[in-house]
Design a protein around this motif. Structure first.
Motif, PDB file in Angstrom:
ATOM      1  N   HIS A   1       0.815  -1.215   0.000  1.00 57.75           N
ATOM      2  CA  HIS A   1       0.000   0.000   0.000  1.00 57.75           C
ATOM      3  C   HIS A   1       0.850   1.267   0.000  1.00 57.75           C
ATOM      4  O   HIS A   1       0.374   2.327  -0.419  1.00 57.75           O
ATOM      5  CB  HIS A   1      -0.953  -0.010   1.190  1.00 57.75           C
ATOM      6  CG  HIS A   1      -2.051  -1.016   1.035  1.00 57.75           C
ATOM      7  ND1 HIS A   1      -3.122  -0.821   0.187  1.00 57.75           N
ATOM      8  CD2 HIS A   1      -2.222  -2.242   1.589  1.00 57.75           C
ATOM      9  CE1 HIS A   1      -3.916  -1.877   0.234  1.00 57.75           C
ATOM     10  NE2 HIS A   1      -3.392  -2.749   1.075  1.00 57.75           N
TER      11      HIS A   1
ATOM     12  N   ASP B   1       0.144   4.057  -2.640  1.00 56.77           N
ATOM     13  CA  ASP B   1      -0.021   5.448  -2.239  1.00 56.77           C
ATOM     14  C   ASP B   1       0.649   6.390  -3.240  1.00 56.77           C
ATOM     15  O   ASP B   1       0.055   7.362  -3.709  1.00 56.77           O
ATOM     16  CB  ASP B   1       0.584   5.685  -0.853  1.00 56.77           C
ATOM     17  CG  ASP B   1      -0.358   5.318   0.282  1.00 56.77           C
ATOM     18  OD1 ASP B   1      -1.546   5.066   0.017  1.00 56.77           O
ATOM     19  OD2 ASP B   1       0.109   5.295   1.433  1.00 56.77           O
TER      20      ASP B   1
ATOM     21  N   ALA C   1       5.561   8.469  -1.682  1.00 55.48           N
ATOM     22  CA  ALA C   1       4.543   8.446  -0.631  1.00 55.48           C
ATOM     23  C   ALA C   1       5.117   8.885   0.714  1.00 55.48           C
ATOM     24  O   ALA C   1       4.459   9.609   1.472  1.00 55.48           O
ATOM     25  CB  ALA C   1       3.945   7.042  -0.525  1.00 55.48           C
TER      26      ALA C   1
ATOM     27  N   ALA D   1      -6.677   4.789   1.698  1.00 51.96           N
ATOM     28  CA  ALA D   1      -5.702   5.785   2.126  1.00 51.96           C
ATOM     29  C   ALA D   1      -5.722   6.992   1.214  1.00 51.96           C
ATOM     30  O   ALA D   1      -5.393   8.097   1.621  1.00 51.96           O
ATOM     31  CB  ALA D   1      -4.306   5.169   2.137  1.00 51.96           C
ATOM     32  N   LEU D   2      -6.114   6.802  -0.037  1.00 55.16           N
ATOM     33  CA  LEU D   2      -6.178   7.897  -0.978  1.00 55.16           C
ATOM     34  C   LEU D   2      -7.250   7.585  -1.984  1.00 55.16           C
ATOM     35  O   LEU D   2      -7.202   6.542  -2.634  1.00 55.16           O
ATOM     36  CB  LEU D   2      -4.825   8.077  -1.685  1.00 55.16           C
ATOM     37  CG  LEU D   2      -4.760   9.178  -2.743  1.00 55.16           C
ATOM     38  CD1 LEU D   2      -4.873  10.534  -2.066  1.00 55.16           C
ATOM     39  CD2 LEU D   2      -3.463   9.079  -3.511  1.00 55.16           C
TER      40      LEU D   2
END
Length: 531
Positions: free
Chosen positions: A111, A115, A218, A517-518
């Motif tokens: 992840h 990101d 990220a 997360a985004l």
């Protein structure tokens, strides 16, 4: 003789972890754990993202070291000029036997990579994300990560995301090979130089970068350029992921701040106190001697100053007990076998160079050495991809780094040492040992239409063979994910339109807990679009 490196070797960190944060808690950071460890991430406009990449001096971590901000701007400019939405590609194709740092990140911190890629997709206004991987473990991890975020390749989604499997070969990680694979073709260079920023996946401008590069982006977006610059050197801030193998007690992937002495990294892995040589940058890299290894620090500039190369972050020392030219010959034979077979310098030049090195080792004398130098020079700068140039660099570095051993072989018939095989190479039969996740799809033939042309068996011999009657006999198993492209090509090219792919029965996807997360996609202006 060393065994091939495992997919995920031991992971260590020098100083405070950034990319490897949370590795001491779990083997793999799923989305929930990722958010607990790293926290949420806010999108950035295109211009701010480009400025961030420039402020943290972010360069590609796949070997070429191209400035990421410059690449981002080039894709945005081409996208605006052509009026075409760009594509974002994560290049996780790690086909070199001495490299595992991207595989570690893809398996353990997927992840963090997503990101960075989603930040770029948001900034550029991209609607397609492609993740290219070479190994079964990385395919499983990245498919799970996309599912955890609710991302898929289904139509109607704001961002369509898919995983593409490439063979575990040196040339498969080349940018043009990845793009060709993403377009449904073989994972081989196309035989001509093209700029992905202009024409890439589906003919659209494509931002293609290495997995670690997106993870670094990220980190920089979360902590900001000022705090990012507190780690490492001023000119090359942040950390670097290295794969250390060869003559070491503990092969490992290690995250280190730039500026850490290379000798400390070697000691951490249990390398010989006085290695007779250290191969830096992997099998397209350069050898340095023990003095240079003692003086250098981990940075692109420092390694280049002593004749080395950071490259893709592979560091391989060899001890005094093995013949360095014999070690180089093993790698040379592998490099020659990795040719795409599409241009003379690669198809003919590299086997000739490997044969020349063998002649030198086996008593060919000065004439064999001169012939080797000539063929190596002839390969440089003439290939259709970077494999010939990188291989030629390895050959020339070998000849310049081990002059005493070279003289012993040329003038005295040998150095008196055996080749112990400490440099990692794939195990026997690796070409046919590739695994993949079943896709659930199966090939089927409409026997009322099939005329036995046999073209399908030429395209995907792994799935289709011709029976004694000349008609296709299909494998009963599900089509593996990494052969879906070939299966689709076989369907498209069937002259009688008799071949088809049967889809698996649809299943209702399970709801995934936790916020993304985004958010994928978005309405922000593309980079370079002005106000």
């Amino acid at each position: 003789m060393n065994a091939p490196l495992p997919d995920v070797p031991e992971v260590r960190v020098v100083g405070l972890p950034q990319l490897t944060q949370g590795f001491d808690l779990v083997e793999r950071l799923d989305l929930a754990m990722h958010l607990k460890v790293h926290g949420p991430l806010e999108p950035l406009t295109g211009e701010l993202l480009a400025q961030l990449a420039e402020n943290i001096s972010l360069r590609g971590r796949g070997g070429a070291g191209f400035p990421f901000g410059k690449k981002l701007r080039a894709v945005a400019k081409a996208s605006i000029r052509r009026g075409v939405r760009p594509v974002v590609v994560i290049n996780g194709s790690e086909g070199e036997p001495a490299c595992r740092k991207d595989t570690v990140l893809l398996n353990r911190a997927p992840h963090l990579i997503l990101d960075g890629a989603l930040l770029a997709a948001e900034a550029l206004g991209a609607r397609t994300l492609v993740v290219a991987v070479t190994r079964n473990s990385t395919e499983i991890s990245m498919r799970a990560a996309l599912a955890e975020r609710g991302l898929s390749d289904r139509r109607g989604q704001q961002l369509r995301a898919r995983v593409v499997r490439t063979p575990e070969r040196m040339v498969s990680g080349e940018a043009s090979s990845v793009i060709r694979a993403a377009n449904g073709g073989p994972a081989l260079p196309p035989g001509r130089r093209e700029r992905a920023a202009e024409t890439g996946v589906g003919g659209a401008p494509t931002l293609l970068s290495n997995a670690e590069t997106y993870a670094q982006l990220a980190i920089g977006a979360r902590i900001g350029a000022r705090r990012y610059g507190h780690t490492g050197l001023d000119a090359e801030p942040g950390t670097v992921m290295l794969t250390v193998s060869g003559a070491v007690a503990r092969p490992m992937v290690v995250e280190v701040p730039t500026g850490v002495p290379l000798r400390y990294v070697l000691q951490l892995a249990g390398a010989p106190p006085l290695p007779q040589g250290v191969l830096t940058g992997g099998y397209h890299g350069n050898w340095i001697d023990s003095v240079a290894a003692h003086d250098a620090v981990v940075s692109r500039e420092s390694l280049a100053a002593v004749g080395g190369s950071l490259g893709a972050g592979a560091i391989l020392p060899i001890g005094p007990e093995t013949c360095p030219l014999g070690e180089a010959l093993r790698v040379a034979n592998w490099l020659a076998a990795e040719t795409a077979g599409q241009c003379g310098p690669c198809k003919l030049g590299l086997p000739a160079a490997a044969g020349g090195l063998s002649d030198v080792l086996n008593g060919g004398g000065p004439a064999a050495l001169e012939a080797l130098r000539e063929v190596t020079q002839a390969v440089r700068g003439r290939g259709a991809c970077k494999h010939p140039d990188g291989s030629a660099r390895f050959f020339m570095s070998t000849l310049s780094a081990f002059t005493d051993d070279l003289a012993a072989h040329v003038l005295d018939g040998g150095c008196g040492r055996d080749t112990t095989g400490v440099l990692p190479l794939p195990g026997p039969g690796y070409e046919t040992a590739e695994e993949s996740i079943p896709s659930g799809e199966k090939l089927a033939v409409d026997w009322t239409l099939c005329q036995g042309h046999g073209l399908c068996a030429d395209i995907v011999p792994q799935l289709i063979r011709l029976g004694p009657d000349g008609f296709p006999a299909l494998a009963d198993a599900s089509v593996p994910m990494h052969l879906r492209g070939g299966a689709q090509r076989a369907v498209r090219r069937c002259p009688a339109l008799a071949l088809r792919i049967e889809q698996p029965a649809p299943q209702r996807p399970a709801r995934q807990g936790g916020p993304a997360a985004l958010p994928p996609g978005g309405g922000r202006k593309a980079l370079g679009s002005g106000r």
